[in-house]
Design an enzyme around this catalytic site. Structure first.
Site, PDB file in Angstrom:
ATOM      1  N   ASP A  31      50.619  29.177  45.614  1.00  0.00           N
ATOM      2  CA  ASP A  31      49.555  28.225  45.308  1.00  0.00           C
ATOM      3  C   ASP A  31      50.133  27.184  44.355  1.00  0.00           C
ATOM      4  O   ASP A  31      51.275  27.299  43.885  1.00  0.00           O
ATOM      5  CB  ASP A  31      48.308  28.904  44.726  1.00  0.00           C
ATOM      6  CG  ASP A  31      48.605  29.729  43.483  1.00  0.00           C
ATOM      7  OD1 ASP A  31      49.560  29.405  42.740  1.00  0.00           O
ATOM      8  OD2 ASP A  31      47.893  30.723  43.247  1.00  0.00           O
ATOM      9  N   ASP A  73      31.664  59.813  24.913  1.00  0.00           N
ATOM     10  CA  ASP A  73      30.994  58.602  25.372  1.00  0.00           C
ATOM     11  C   ASP A  73      31.970  57.457  25.663  1.00  0.00           C
ATOM     12  O   ASP A  73      31.550  56.354  26.010  1.00  0.00           O
ATOM     13  CB  ASP A  73      29.950  58.143  24.347  1.00  0.00           C
ATOM     14  CG  ASP A  73      30.563  57.764  23.005  1.00  0.00           C
ATOM     15  OD1 ASP A  73      31.802  57.909  22.847  1.00  0.00           O
ATOM     16  OD2 ASP A  73      29.813  57.325  22.109  1.00  0.00           O
ATOM     17  N   GLY A  74      33.283  57.712  25.535  1.00  0.00           N
ATOM     18  CA  GLY A  74      34.283  56.695  25.858  1.00  0.00           C
ATOM     19  C   GLY A  74      34.878  55.984  24.659  1.00  0.00           C
ATOM     20  O   GLY A  74      35.836  55.224  24.811  1.00  0.00           O
ATOM     21  N   GLU A  75      34.343  56.190  23.470  1.00  0.00           N
ATOM     22  CA  GLU A  75      34.909  55.551  22.285  1.00  0.00           C
ATOM     23  C   GLU A  75      36.317  56.072  22.012  1.00  0.00           C
ATOM     24  O   GLU A  75      36.647  57.223  22.289  1.00  0.00           O
ATOM     25  CB  GLU A  75      34.034  55.812  21.054  1.00  0.00           C
ATOM     26  CG  GLU A  75      32.762  55.009  21.010  1.00  0.00           C
ATOM     27  CD  GLU A  75      32.045  55.159  19.667  1.00  0.00           C
ATOM     28  OE1 GLU A  75      32.687  55.611  18.704  1.00  0.00           O
ATOM     29  OE2 GLU A  75      30.854  54.840  19.613  1.00  0.00           O
ATOM     30  N   ARG A 135      43.985  34.769  32.569  1.00  0.00           N
ATOM     31  CA  ARG A 135      43.507  33.906  33.656  1.00  0.00           C
ATOM     32  C   ARG A 135      42.251  33.133  33.267  1.00  0.00           C
ATOM     33  O   ARG A 135      41.937  32.121  33.883  1.00  0.00           O
ATOM     34  CB  ARG A 135      43.232  34.751  34.907  1.00  0.00           C
ATOM     35  CG  ARG A 135      44.480  35.201  35.626  1.00  0.00           C
ATOM     36  CD  ARG A 135      44.166  36.088  36.812  1.00  0.00           C
ATOM     37  NE  ARG A 135      43.718  37.415  36.402  1.00  0.00           N
ATOM     38  CZ  ARG A 135      43.471  38.402  37.246  1.00  0.00           C
ATOM     39  NH1 ARG A 135      43.587  38.192  38.546  1.00  0.00           N
ATOM     40  NH2 ARG A 135      43.092  39.579  36.810  1.00  0.00           N
ATOM     41  N   GLY A 172      45.920  39.555  47.541  1.00  0.00           N
ATOM     42  CA  GLY A 172      45.321  38.569  48.432  1.00  0.00           C
ATOM     43  C   GLY A 172      46.099  37.270  48.496  1.00  0.00           C
ATOM     44  O   GLY A 172      46.276  36.693  49.578  1.00  0.00           O
ATOM     45  N   LYS A 195      46.220  26.767  48.467  1.00  0.00           N
ATOM     46  CA  LYS A 195      45.332  27.937  48.515  1.00  0.00           C
ATOM     47  C   LYS A 195      43.931  27.580  48.034  1.00  0.00           C
ATOM     48  O   LYS A 195      43.757  26.790  47.113  1.00  0.00           O
ATOM     49  CB  LYS A 195      45.901  29.043  47.610  1.00  0.00           C
ATOM     50  CG  LYS A 195      45.048  30.283  47.510  1.00  0.00           C
ATOM     51  CD  LYS A 195      45.563  31.225  46.414  1.00  0.00           C
ATOM     52  CE  LYS A 195      45.101  30.794  45.027  1.00  0.00           C
ATOM     53  NZ  LYS A 195      45.442  31.794  43.989  1.00  0.00           N
TER      54      LYS A 195
END
Length: 309
Positions: free
Chosen positions: A165, A36-38, A94, A221, A188
């Site tokens: 930026d 299950d991803g654990e 961020r 980008g 930017k």
């Protein structure tokens, strides 16, 4: 108290290189992954040790972050005397402020989780936010790879260092000082997580090669928009790009390949795959991290390794 380097799965090659620089054998945990991803990591042999868990939290961010938290807890329960989370690339950096009502401050949430898991100190390399240390409840060492990257660049004569930026201006100024070059800035506007609109260029780039610098390249980008903006202002098509962290997510490789870059330099804070379409050069931060570990263990000064305003 013995130094032990614990290698998470996100960048075991980097952990091995750090351990080798310290003449140590890395501790490689067993990490069980359930259907299950654990995740369930297990680590032993750390009782009384000064432990450094090396695990960048790049893509897939959720899995790598959860593994880091579980590894710190496992080290604590294995009797480690001191635990340092060495996170070369710190995901969620961020998210250092709210831009609209109802948003979390993600970097604070992650930092608090690390402390709760057992980390007594955090080491990062060129984090996205200069306020990173202020949001953490434990001591933080903010290392910088900028001198390493500047040494690897081969700028053409009369090059201009370009900040893509306003947020990258302090980074550009550090490169400019090391390379003895002037600085230009691109204004930017971010339209979405992957789309950027570049505005005016402040500074003279006409007829001159440029070195576009940033702390990270994610979708590409920002770099694409900056290059297009300076070329529109007459910059020469001798373009060098450098950043500490190369995530290269989504369409990043396609975007960067279209720019015809002369040189692209990143570090191995994140594991890099072979990318023949790009003029990619990878500088290792292993010596920098190893020296930081050595000085932390001995409680020696680290001023020459750190970011300074």
């Amino acid at each position: 108290m013995q130094v032990r380097i614990v290698a998470g799965t996100a960048n075991r090659a980097l952990a091995a290189a750090v351990a080798a620089s310290l003449e140590k054998v890395p501790v490689v945990p067993e990490v069980e992954r359930f259907p299950d991803g654990e995740l369930r990591p297990a680590v032993t042999g750390l009782r009384g040790a000064d432990v450094y868990v090396i695990q960048p939290t790049g893509p897939p961010v959720g899995d790598n972050l959860m593994e880091l938290l579980l590894l710190c807890d496992a080290c604590r329960r294995s009797g480690a005397a001191r635990i340092t989370a060495l996170v070369p690339y710190f995901g969620y950096a961020r998210q250092d402020r709210r831009t609209r009502p109802g948003e979390p401050v993600g970097v604070r949430v992650v930092a608090d989780a690390l402390v709760s898991a057992g980390a007594e100190r955090i080491v990062v390399v060129d984090p996205h936010t200069v306020e990173f240390e202020a949001v953490c409840g434990v001591p933080v060492e903010t290392l910088t790879a900028i001198p390493l990257l500047a040494d690897a660049l081969r700028p053409a004569p009369d090059s201009v260092v370009v900040a893509p930026d306003l947020g990258a201006v302090p980074i550009a100024e550090r490169y400019a000082k090391l390379l003895s070059r002037p600085v230009a800035v691109v204004r930017k506007t971010r339209l979405s997580g992957a789309s950027v609109l570049a505005g005016e260029v402040v500074g003279d780039v006409a007829g001159r090669p440029v070195i576009v610098v940033d702390d990270m390249i994610s979708t590409g980008g920002t770099i694409e928009a900056a290059v297009e903006a300076v070329v529109a202002q007459g910059a020469a098509r001798e373009i060098v790009v450098t950043a500490t962290h190369g995530l290269f997510t989504g369409e990043a490789v396609d975007r960067l390949a279209r720019l015809g870059l002369r040189q692209l330099v990143v570090t191995d804070t994140l594991a890099q795959r072979d990318t023949p379409r790009l003029p990619l050069e990878v500088c290792s931060v292993a010596p920098l991290l190893a020296e930081a570990v050595r000085r932390l263990h001995r409680d020696e000064h680290r001023d020459d390794l750190l970011i300074r305003a």
